[in-house]
Design a protein around this motif. Structure first.
Motif, short mmCIF file in Angstrom:
data_model
loop_
_atom_site.label_atom_id
_atom_site.label_comp_id
_atom_site.label_asym_id
_atom_site.label_seq_id
_atom_site.Cartn_x
_atom_site.Cartn_y
_atom_site.Cartn_z
N HIS A 265 0.84 -1.21 0.00
CA HIS A 265 0.00 0.00 0.00
C HIS A 265 0.88 1.26 0.00
CE1 HIS A 265 -3.97 -1.84 0.65
NE2 HIS A 265 -3.37 -2.70 1.46
N ILE A 266 1.94 1.24 0.83
CA ILE A 266 2.82 2.41 0.95
C ILE A 266 3.53 2.68 -0.37
CG2 ILE A 266 4.89 3.31 2.07
CD1 ILE A 266 3.99 1.71 4.58
N ILE A 267 4.12 1.64 -0.95
CA ILE A 267 4.88 1.81 -2.19
C ILE A 267 3.98 2.33 -3.31
CG2 ILE A 267 6.08 0.55 -4.03
CD1 ILE A 267 7.22 -1.28 -1.82
N GLU A 268 2.80 1.75 -3.45
CA GLU A 268 1.91 2.17 -4.53
C GLU A 268 1.36 3.58 -4.32
OE1 GLU A 268 -0.91 -0.93 -5.40
OE2 GLU A 268 0.67 -2.45 -5.42
N ASN A 269 1.16 3.94 -3.06
CA ASN A 269 0.74 5.31 -2.76
C ASN A 269 1.82 6.30 -3.19
OD1 ASN A 269 -0.77 7.44 -1.70
ND2 ASN A 269 0.15 7.22 0.33
N LEU A 270 3.08 5.96 -2.92
CA LEU A 270 4.19 6.82 -3.33
C LEU A 270 4.30 6.89 -4.85
CD1 LEU A 270 6.86 5.73 -0.69
CD2 LEU A 270 5.72 7.95 -0.82
N LEU A 271 4.14 5.75 -5.51
CA LEU A 271 4.20 5.74 -6.97
C LEU A 271 3.09 6.59 -7.57
CD1 LEU A 271 5.07 1.99 -7.66
CD2 LEU A 271 6.57 3.96 -7.98
N ASN A 272 1.90 6.50 -6.98
CA ASN A 272 0.78 7.31 -7.47
C ASN A 272 1.03 8.80 -7.28
OD1 ASN A 272 -0.71 5.08 -8.28
ND2 ASN A 272 -1.78 4.90 -6.33
N ALA A 273 1.88 9.13 -6.30
CA ALA A 273 2.25 10.53 -6.08
C ALA A 273 3.47 10.94 -6.91
CB ALA A 273 2.53 10.76 -4.59
N GLU B 79 15.83 -9.76 4.54
CA GLU B 79 15.79 -10.47 3.26
C GLU B 79 14.36 -10.55 2.73
OE1 GLU B 79 17.19 -11.65 5.99
OE2 GLU B 79 19.34 -11.65 5.57
N LYS B 80 13.38 -10.71 3.63
CA LYS B 80 11.99 -10.80 3.19
C LYS B 80 11.50 -9.47 2.62
CE LYS B 80 10.40 -14.71 5.92
NZ LYS B 80 9.30 -15.28 6.72
N ILE B 81 11.92 -8.37 3.24
CA ILE B 81 11.56 -7.04 2.71
C ILE B 81 12.17 -6.85 1.33
CG2 ILE B 81 11.89 -4.56 3.00
CD1 ILE B 81 9.92 -5.48 5.01
N GLN B 82 13.44 -7.15 1.20
CA GLN B 82 14.13 -6.96 -0.07
C GLN B 82 13.53 -7.84 -1.16
OE1 GLN B 82 18.09 -7.87 1.32
NE2 GLN B 82 18.59 -5.74 1.69
N ASP B 83 13.25 -9.10 -0.83
CA ASP B 83 12.68 -10.01 -1.82
C ASP B 83 11.32 -9.51 -2.30
OD1 ASP B 83 14.87 -11.62 -1.61
OD2 ASP B 83 13.91 -13.15 -0.36
N TYR B 84 10.51 -9.02 -1.37
CA TYR B 84 9.18 -8.54 -1.75
C TYR B 84 9.27 -7.33 -2.67
CZ TYR B 84 4.66 -6.23 -1.52
OH TYR B 84 3.48 -5.61 -1.86
N VAL B 85 10.10 -6.35 -2.30
CA VAL B 85 10.20 -5.13 -3.10
C VAL B 85 10.75 -5.44 -4.49
CG1 VAL B 85 11.33 -2.88 -3.30
CG2 VAL B 85 10.44 -3.64 -1.09
N LEU B 86 11.82 -6.23 -4.54
CA LEU B 86 12.48 -6.49 -5.82
C LEU B 86 11.65 -7.40 -6.72
CD1 LEU B 86 16.18 -6.86 -4.65
CD2 LEU B 86 15.09 -4.89 -5.73
N SER B 87 10.91 -8.31 -6.14
CA SER B 87 10.10 -9.21 -6.98
C SER B 87 8.80 -8.56 -7.44
CB SER B 87 9.78 -10.50 -6.21
OG SER B 87 8.99 -10.23 -5.06
N THR B 88 8.26 -7.66 -6.63
CA THR B 88 6.96 -7.07 -6.95
C THR B 88 7.07 -5.74 -7.69
OG1 THR B 88 6.14 -8.06 -4.90
CG2 THR B 88 4.71 -6.46 -5.98
N TYR B 89 8.11 -4.96 -7.39
CA TYR B 89 8.19 -3.59 -7.93
C TYR B 89 9.52 -3.32 -8.63
CZ TYR B 89 4.17 -3.01 -4.87
OH TYR B 89 2.95 -3.16 -4.26
N LYS B 90 10.17 -4.36 -9.09
CA LYS B 90 11.50 -4.21 -9.70
C LYS B 90 11.49 -3.21 -10.86
CE LYS B 90 15.31 -6.87 -11.71
NZ LYS B 90 15.79 -8.23 -12.07
N SER B 91 10.45 -3.22 -11.68
CA SER B 91 10.43 -2.38 -12.88
C SER B 91 9.85 -0.99 -12.63
CB SER B 91 9.62 -3.08 -13.98
OG SER B 91 8.28 -3.27 -13.56
N THR B 92 9.32 -0.75 -11.43
CA THR B 92 8.64 0.53 -11.19
C THR B 92 9.28 1.38 -10.09
OG1 THR B 92 7.10 -0.62 -9.72
CG2 THR B 92 6.40 -0.28 -12.00
N VAL B 93 10.06 0.77 -9.21
CA VAL B 93 10.64 1.49 -8.08
C VAL B 93 12.17 1.49 -8.18
CG1 VAL B 93 10.97 1.48 -5.58
CG2 VAL B 93 8.72 1.00 -6.53
N ASN B 94 12.77 2.67 -8.00
CA ASN B 94 14.22 2.77 -7.87
C ASN B 94 14.56 2.55 -6.40
OD1 ASN B 94 14.38 3.49 -10.63
ND2 ASN B 94 14.10 5.65 -10.13
N ALA B 95 14.78 1.29 -6.03
CA ALA B 95 14.90 0.91 -4.62
C ALA B 95 16.35 0.90 -4.16
CB ALA B 95 14.29 -0.47 -4.40
#
Length: 330
Positions: free
Chosen positions: A36-44, A58-74
């Motif tokens: 929810h947080i990431i998508e809210n930021l992307l929408n902004a 590792e779980k945080i990193q895996d989630y961000v990179l697998s779900t938002y790899k192409s949309t977030v500069n993490a």
């Protein structure tokens, strides 16, 4: 604009779920809090996102990179040891020292349209909300012009009922780093942390003005009760249009079902979110969150959070079960 999302904490108030899952990955209305947080930021329009990680990183990193790899500069920065929110910003100092503005969003809070509204306000902003239990929050005092005159971390004697919600916009980065540097070296007692309000108060004393913005759409997901309330409201706002048909199943909206669930002879809802591959039979479930691969049979469940890969058989009215649990109440 860079966003900093501190997600290093152990989430003790959400145990047993956070023994095996970092708090930001707990699901709310069919999506992890962090999603929810990431998508809210992307929408902004904010793609540059810095994640301050620690517990189960590792779980945080895996989630961000697998779900938002192409949309977030993490960017991932590890906070070791974990000494509070001010310290979390301090470990990011090299990443933000050249930024003109930063947005800070705590990893257990969900905002709806507040982020876009905050970005439209010129200068530094602290987002606040009236609460009934100010001793549990950082607290702000505002003046007659709507600027923050004082902030204090969890005061024993509340100075106001305006809580700092966990969304901050700061446009004076050198002043922030200077204030953090004045705060961080102070020695800590065992179990203490460096609270951000101390650094913010130092900035105010140095002449930095913070506009107070009152949030209308703030969801505190740091406790079981508030997590379920956030689940309820977000489900009501984003109701599923179509739900799969199962044998002898009644839905009472709002209900969210992840893919590959199987339900029979059950009443589901209202305010229920069910994770993928869940299996529910001969049960009534309302006002609850069910994790992925959870199994319920012969259960009446309300105001409950059931973790991933959990089996519950028998009769119950309210439970709080972590991952990989099996209970037979029959």
């Amino acid at each position: 604009m860079k966003a900093i999302i501190p997600v290093a904490g152990a989430g003790k108030l959400l145990r047993p779920h956070t023994y095996t899952q970092p708090k930001p990955l707990i699901p709310v209305a069919g999506k992890p809090i962090l999603g929810h947080i990431i998508e809210n930021l992307l929408n902004a329009g904010i793609k540059d996102q810095i994640f301050v990680v620690g517990y189960l990183k590792e779980k945080i990193q895996d989630y961000v990179l697998s779900t938002y790899k192409s949309t977030v500069n993490a960017t991932f920065i590890e906070q070791t040891p974990r000494h509070g929110l001010a310290h979390a910003l301090w470990v990011c100092r090299d990443q933000i020292k050249k930024a003109q503005e930063i947005l800070i969003v705590l990893g257990d809070t969900i905002f709806d349209q507040e982020t876009k509204e905050v970005l439209r306000i010129k200068g530094s902003v602290l987002v606040v909300h009236e609460v009934d239990n100010p001793r549990e929050f950082g607290i702000a005092v505002t003046d007659s012009k709507g600027y923050v005159s004082e902030v204090k971390e969890k005061p024993e004697i509340p100075i106001s009922n305006l809580a700092l919600t966990g969304l901050y916009k700061i446009d004076q980065i050198p002043k922030l780093l200077e204030s953090l540097e004045s705060t961080i070296p102070n020695p800590l007692e065992e179990g203490e942390e460096y609270p951000l309000p101390d650094a913010l108060m130092h900035m105010i004393q140095e002449g930095v003005k913070f506009k107070a913005h009152r949030a209308e759409n703030w969801f505190d997901c740091g406790r079981t009760s508030t997590l379920l309330e956030a689940n309820k409201i977000l489900l009501q706002r984003h109701q599923s249009k179509k739900l799969p048909k199962f044998h002898n199943v009644v839905y009472i909206p709002p209900v969210y079902l992840a893919p590959n669930c199987h339900i029979e002879n059950a009443i589901i809802g209202p305010n229920v979110a069910v994770g993928e591959f869940a299996n529910i039979k001969y049960s009534i479930v309302k006002d609850s969150i069910l994790g992925a691969y959870s199994t319920l049979k012969n259960v009446t469940l309300t105001h409950s959070i059931v973790g991933n890969d959990t089996r519950l058989h028998g009769k119950s009215s309210s439970v709080n079960l972590g991952d990989n649990t099996e209970i037979d109440l029959g």
